[in-house]
Scaffold this active site. Structure first.
Site, mmCIF file in Angstrom:
data_model
loop_
_atom_site.group_PDB
_atom_site.id
_atom_site.type_symbol
_atom_site.label_atom_id
_atom_site.label_comp_id
_atom_site.label_asym_id
_atom_site.label_seq_id
_atom_site.Cartn_x
_atom_site.Cartn_y
_atom_site.Cartn_z
ATOM 1 N N VAL A 83 -7.660 28.274 -46.398
ATOM 2 C CA VAL A 83 -8.154 29.282 -45.450
ATOM 3 C C VAL A 83 -9.607 29.641 -45.769
ATOM 4 O O VAL A 83 -10.445 29.765 -44.866
ATOM 5 C CB VAL A 83 -7.249 30.539 -45.468
ATOM 6 C CG1 VAL A 83 -7.763 31.571 -44.476
ATOM 7 C CG2 VAL A 83 -5.814 30.173 -45.146
ATOM 8 N N LYS B 282 0.200 38.386 -46.836
ATOM 9 C CA LYS B 282 1.355 39.172 -46.354
ATOM 10 C C LYS B 282 2.225 39.667 -47.493
ATOM 11 O O LYS B 282 2.820 40.739 -47.424
ATOM 12 C CB LYS B 282 2.198 38.345 -45.390
ATOM 13 C CG LYS B 282 2.934 37.187 -46.048
ATOM 14 C CD LYS B 282 2.742 35.889 -45.357
ATOM 15 C CE LYS B 282 2.701 34.771 -46.355
ATOM 16 N NZ LYS B 282 2.138 33.562 -45.881
ATOM 17 N N ILE C 79 -2.654 33.616 -34.446
ATOM 18 C CA ILE C 79 -2.237 34.377 -33.251
ATOM 19 C C ILE C 79 -2.693 35.826 -33.395
ATOM 20 O O ILE C 79 -2.355 36.474 -34.381
ATOM 21 C CB ILE C 79 -0.692 34.370 -33.095
ATOM 22 C CG1 ILE C 79 -0.151 32.949 -33.081
ATOM 23 C CG2 ILE C 79 -0.276 35.145 -31.860
ATOM 24 C CD1 ILE C 79 1.378 32.877 -33.130
ATOM 25 N N LYS D 101 6.642 39.313 -43.142
ATOM 26 C CA LYS D 101 5.884 39.422 -41.896
ATOM 27 C C LYS D 101 6.503 40.449 -40.948
ATOM 28 O O LYS D 101 5.783 41.219 -40.309
ATOM 29 C CB LYS D 101 5.790 38.040 -41.232
ATOM 30 C CG LYS D 101 4.889 37.076 -42.030
ATOM 31 C CD LYS D 101 5.017 35.646 -41.548
ATOM 32 C CE LYS D 101 4.062 34.720 -42.280
ATOM 33 N NZ LYS D 101 4.335 33.295 -42.024
ATOM 34 N N GLY E 30 -2.471 27.168 -41.019
ATOM 35 C CA GLY E 30 -3.520 26.146 -40.940
ATOM 36 C C GLY E 30 -4.885 26.757 -41.177
ATOM 37 O O GLY E 30 -5.115 27.941 -40.931
HETATM 38 N N1 HSE Z 1 4.552 29.341 -45.001
HETATM 39 C C1 HSE Z 1 4.211 29.902 -43.738
HETATM 40 C C2 HSE Z 1 4.964 29.189 -42.647
HETATM 41 C C3 HSE Z 1 2.757 29.793 -43.390
HETATM 42 O O1 HSE Z 1 5.660 28.196 -42.872
HETATM 43 O O2 HSE Z 1 4.853 29.646 -41.511
HETATM 44 C C4 HSE Z 1 1.933 30.870 -43.961
HETATM 45 O O3 HSE Z 1 2.311 32.138 -43.521
#
Ligand code: HSE
Length: 439
Positions: free
Chosen positions: A13, A102, A133, A202, A307
């Site tokens: 990132v 997170k 997003i 999340k 990503g």
């Molecule tokens: N490991 C997470 C996923 C990506 O598979 O969505 C990073 O938040």
């Protein structure tokens, strides 16, 4: 005026962020006002994808958060420590913080936002949920006037990829997980993803924003996808569903009067989603978050949940928000005046309903001896505990063992569990391999 950033971490990132900062043309004009002041890395010698002037690189992360020249610290190292301590030190130094972390926010948000409010700085985290997003900012701002009823998301790309392949190939979890690891879609240690922990972090963050209260992560019910089998996916398909790992935060309602209660439901689990539901067609590594509120109705955010580029887009959007205020003098450094649409103002904890009280439809797969009275016994045990059956089918045989699939009407989880406990006591019932909730 330029806004100086200290970057902690130049991994996937961090590299995406540096690429945006080094190539500002055709982006918002403020991007060209952002300057990388210092960049914290683990090793100075590692070959890099981006050309960072070597004098900016340092392995001394503590020096970055203490540097009086920097306005914003961007934390992209991940993990709990030293990320938490560095974020707190940056706040105590009067710096704004942007983070994609997170895990730290879901566990230490209380401590971090209290410190940020005391210091009059912002901690922004658009990249922590849903990668690229935009969903955090909309929940704080564009949807802020709505009374939110529910936030339901596919917020983990790894599990969505695995479940999509299981659906498409008719395969079982383990071999598809191994293949996903070989292809780089799943981590070598897949625990956080496949056991639902990443999604729990999340949804705790989304719930806190949607319902305006703090959340204890330990109160988020969390069940992963390891036990989902090819058989369950095939049965779900025949019954008109797909199986998705959903993260759900919803205001509870009274099952009798339908009145909205103060308590929240907070849960992550594999779920049978009707094929016509907007989340059913979100496949592969994509994420989507469906927000339901009054008066907006339903709005769904869809896109790449991870990503380098997408996550960097979210990180730099947060940086831009702060830079916009700093450069327009809306916020003087250390002024302690915060924009309430960006800061975290709530301090109480949300009350969370125990899972035993939650009302849902259920899908149950039973293995039983194929002989007279077995389905009758299933009906009797369910009826004894006020579990009303919507459909029951016996399709496949495994040797001389019949596979019976029951879908219930809405029922309190504790009643369903009591019925299943009673059934497990009968010799004719061999096993109850799957119990899944239905959306
Ligand atoms: N490991 C997470 C996923 C990506 O598979 O969505 C990073 O938040």
């Amino acid at each position: 005026m330029t806004v100086k950033l200290g970057l902690l971490g130049l991994g996937t990132v961090g590299t995406g962020v540096a690429k945006i900062l080094l190539d500002p043309s055709e982006r918002h004009p403020l991007v060209s006002k952002l300057e990388m002041g210092r960049v914290g890395v683990r090793s100075l010698d590692k070959p890099r994808e981006v050309d960072i002037p070597p004098h900016l690189l340092t392995t001394d992360l503590e020096a970055i958060v203490a540097d009086p020249d920097l306005d914003i610290v961007v934390e992209l190292i991940g993990g709990l420590e030293p990320a938490r301590s560095l974020i707190l030190k940056a706040i105590h130094q009067g710096k704004h913080v942007v983070t994609a972390n997170k895990a730290v926010i879901a566990r230490y948000g209380d401590e971090i936002f209290t410190a940020a409010n005391d210091a009059g700085v912002y901690v922004l985290l658009e990249a922590a949920v849903g990668g690229g997003i935009p969903v955090i900012q909309p929940l704080k701002q564009a949807l802020g006037v709505n009374r939110i009823h529910a936030v339901t998301g596919i917020v983990n790309g790894t599990t969505n990829y695995i479940l999509t392949r299981m659906q498409e190939e008719g395969g079982d979890f383990e071999p598809i997980l191994r293949d996903a690891q070989a292809l780089g879609y799943a981590e070598a240690d897949p625990t956080a993803d496949v056991d639902g922990l990443d999604a729990a972090d999340k949804i705790a963050i989304l719930a806190s924003l949607a319902f305006g209260g703090r959340i204890k992560l330990s109160e988020v019910f969390c069940e992963g996808i390891r036990q989902v089998s090819a058989a369950d996916i095939a049965y779900a398909e025949r019954l008109g569903f797909v199986i998705k790992l959903l993260a759900i935060a919803r205001r509870d309602t009274c099952p009798v009067s339908n009145d909205v209660l103060e308590h929240l439901q907070l849960r992550v689990h594999p779920t049978l989603v009707p094929k016509h539901h907007p989340l059913a067609s979100v496949n592969d590594v994509y994420n989507a978050i469906l927000v339901e509120g009054d008066p907006i109705g339903q709005v769904m955010f869809f896109g790449p949940g991870a990503g380098s580029g997408p996550t960097a887009s979210a990180v730099v959007s947060d940086v831009l928000n702060i830079a916009g205020m700093l450069t327009s003098q809306v916020v003087e450094p250390q002024s302690k005046t915060q924009n309430p649409l960006l800061a975290c103002s709530h301090q109480h904890y949300c009350q969370v309903s125990p899972m035993a009280d939650i009302v849902s439809r259920f899908y149950v797969r039973l293995l039983a001896k194929d002989q007279p009275g077995v389905i009758g016994q299933v009906g009797l045990s369910f009826g004894n505990h006020e579990v009303s059956i919507e459909s029951v089918v016996q399709i496949d045989m495994r040797g001389d063992i019949a596979e019976i699939v029951v879908v219930t009407h809405e029922v309190k989880e504790s009643n369903l569990q009591s019925a299943l406990n009673e059934l497990r006591g009968f010799g004719d019932i061999q096993a109850v391999p799957s119990v899944l909730r239905v959306l």
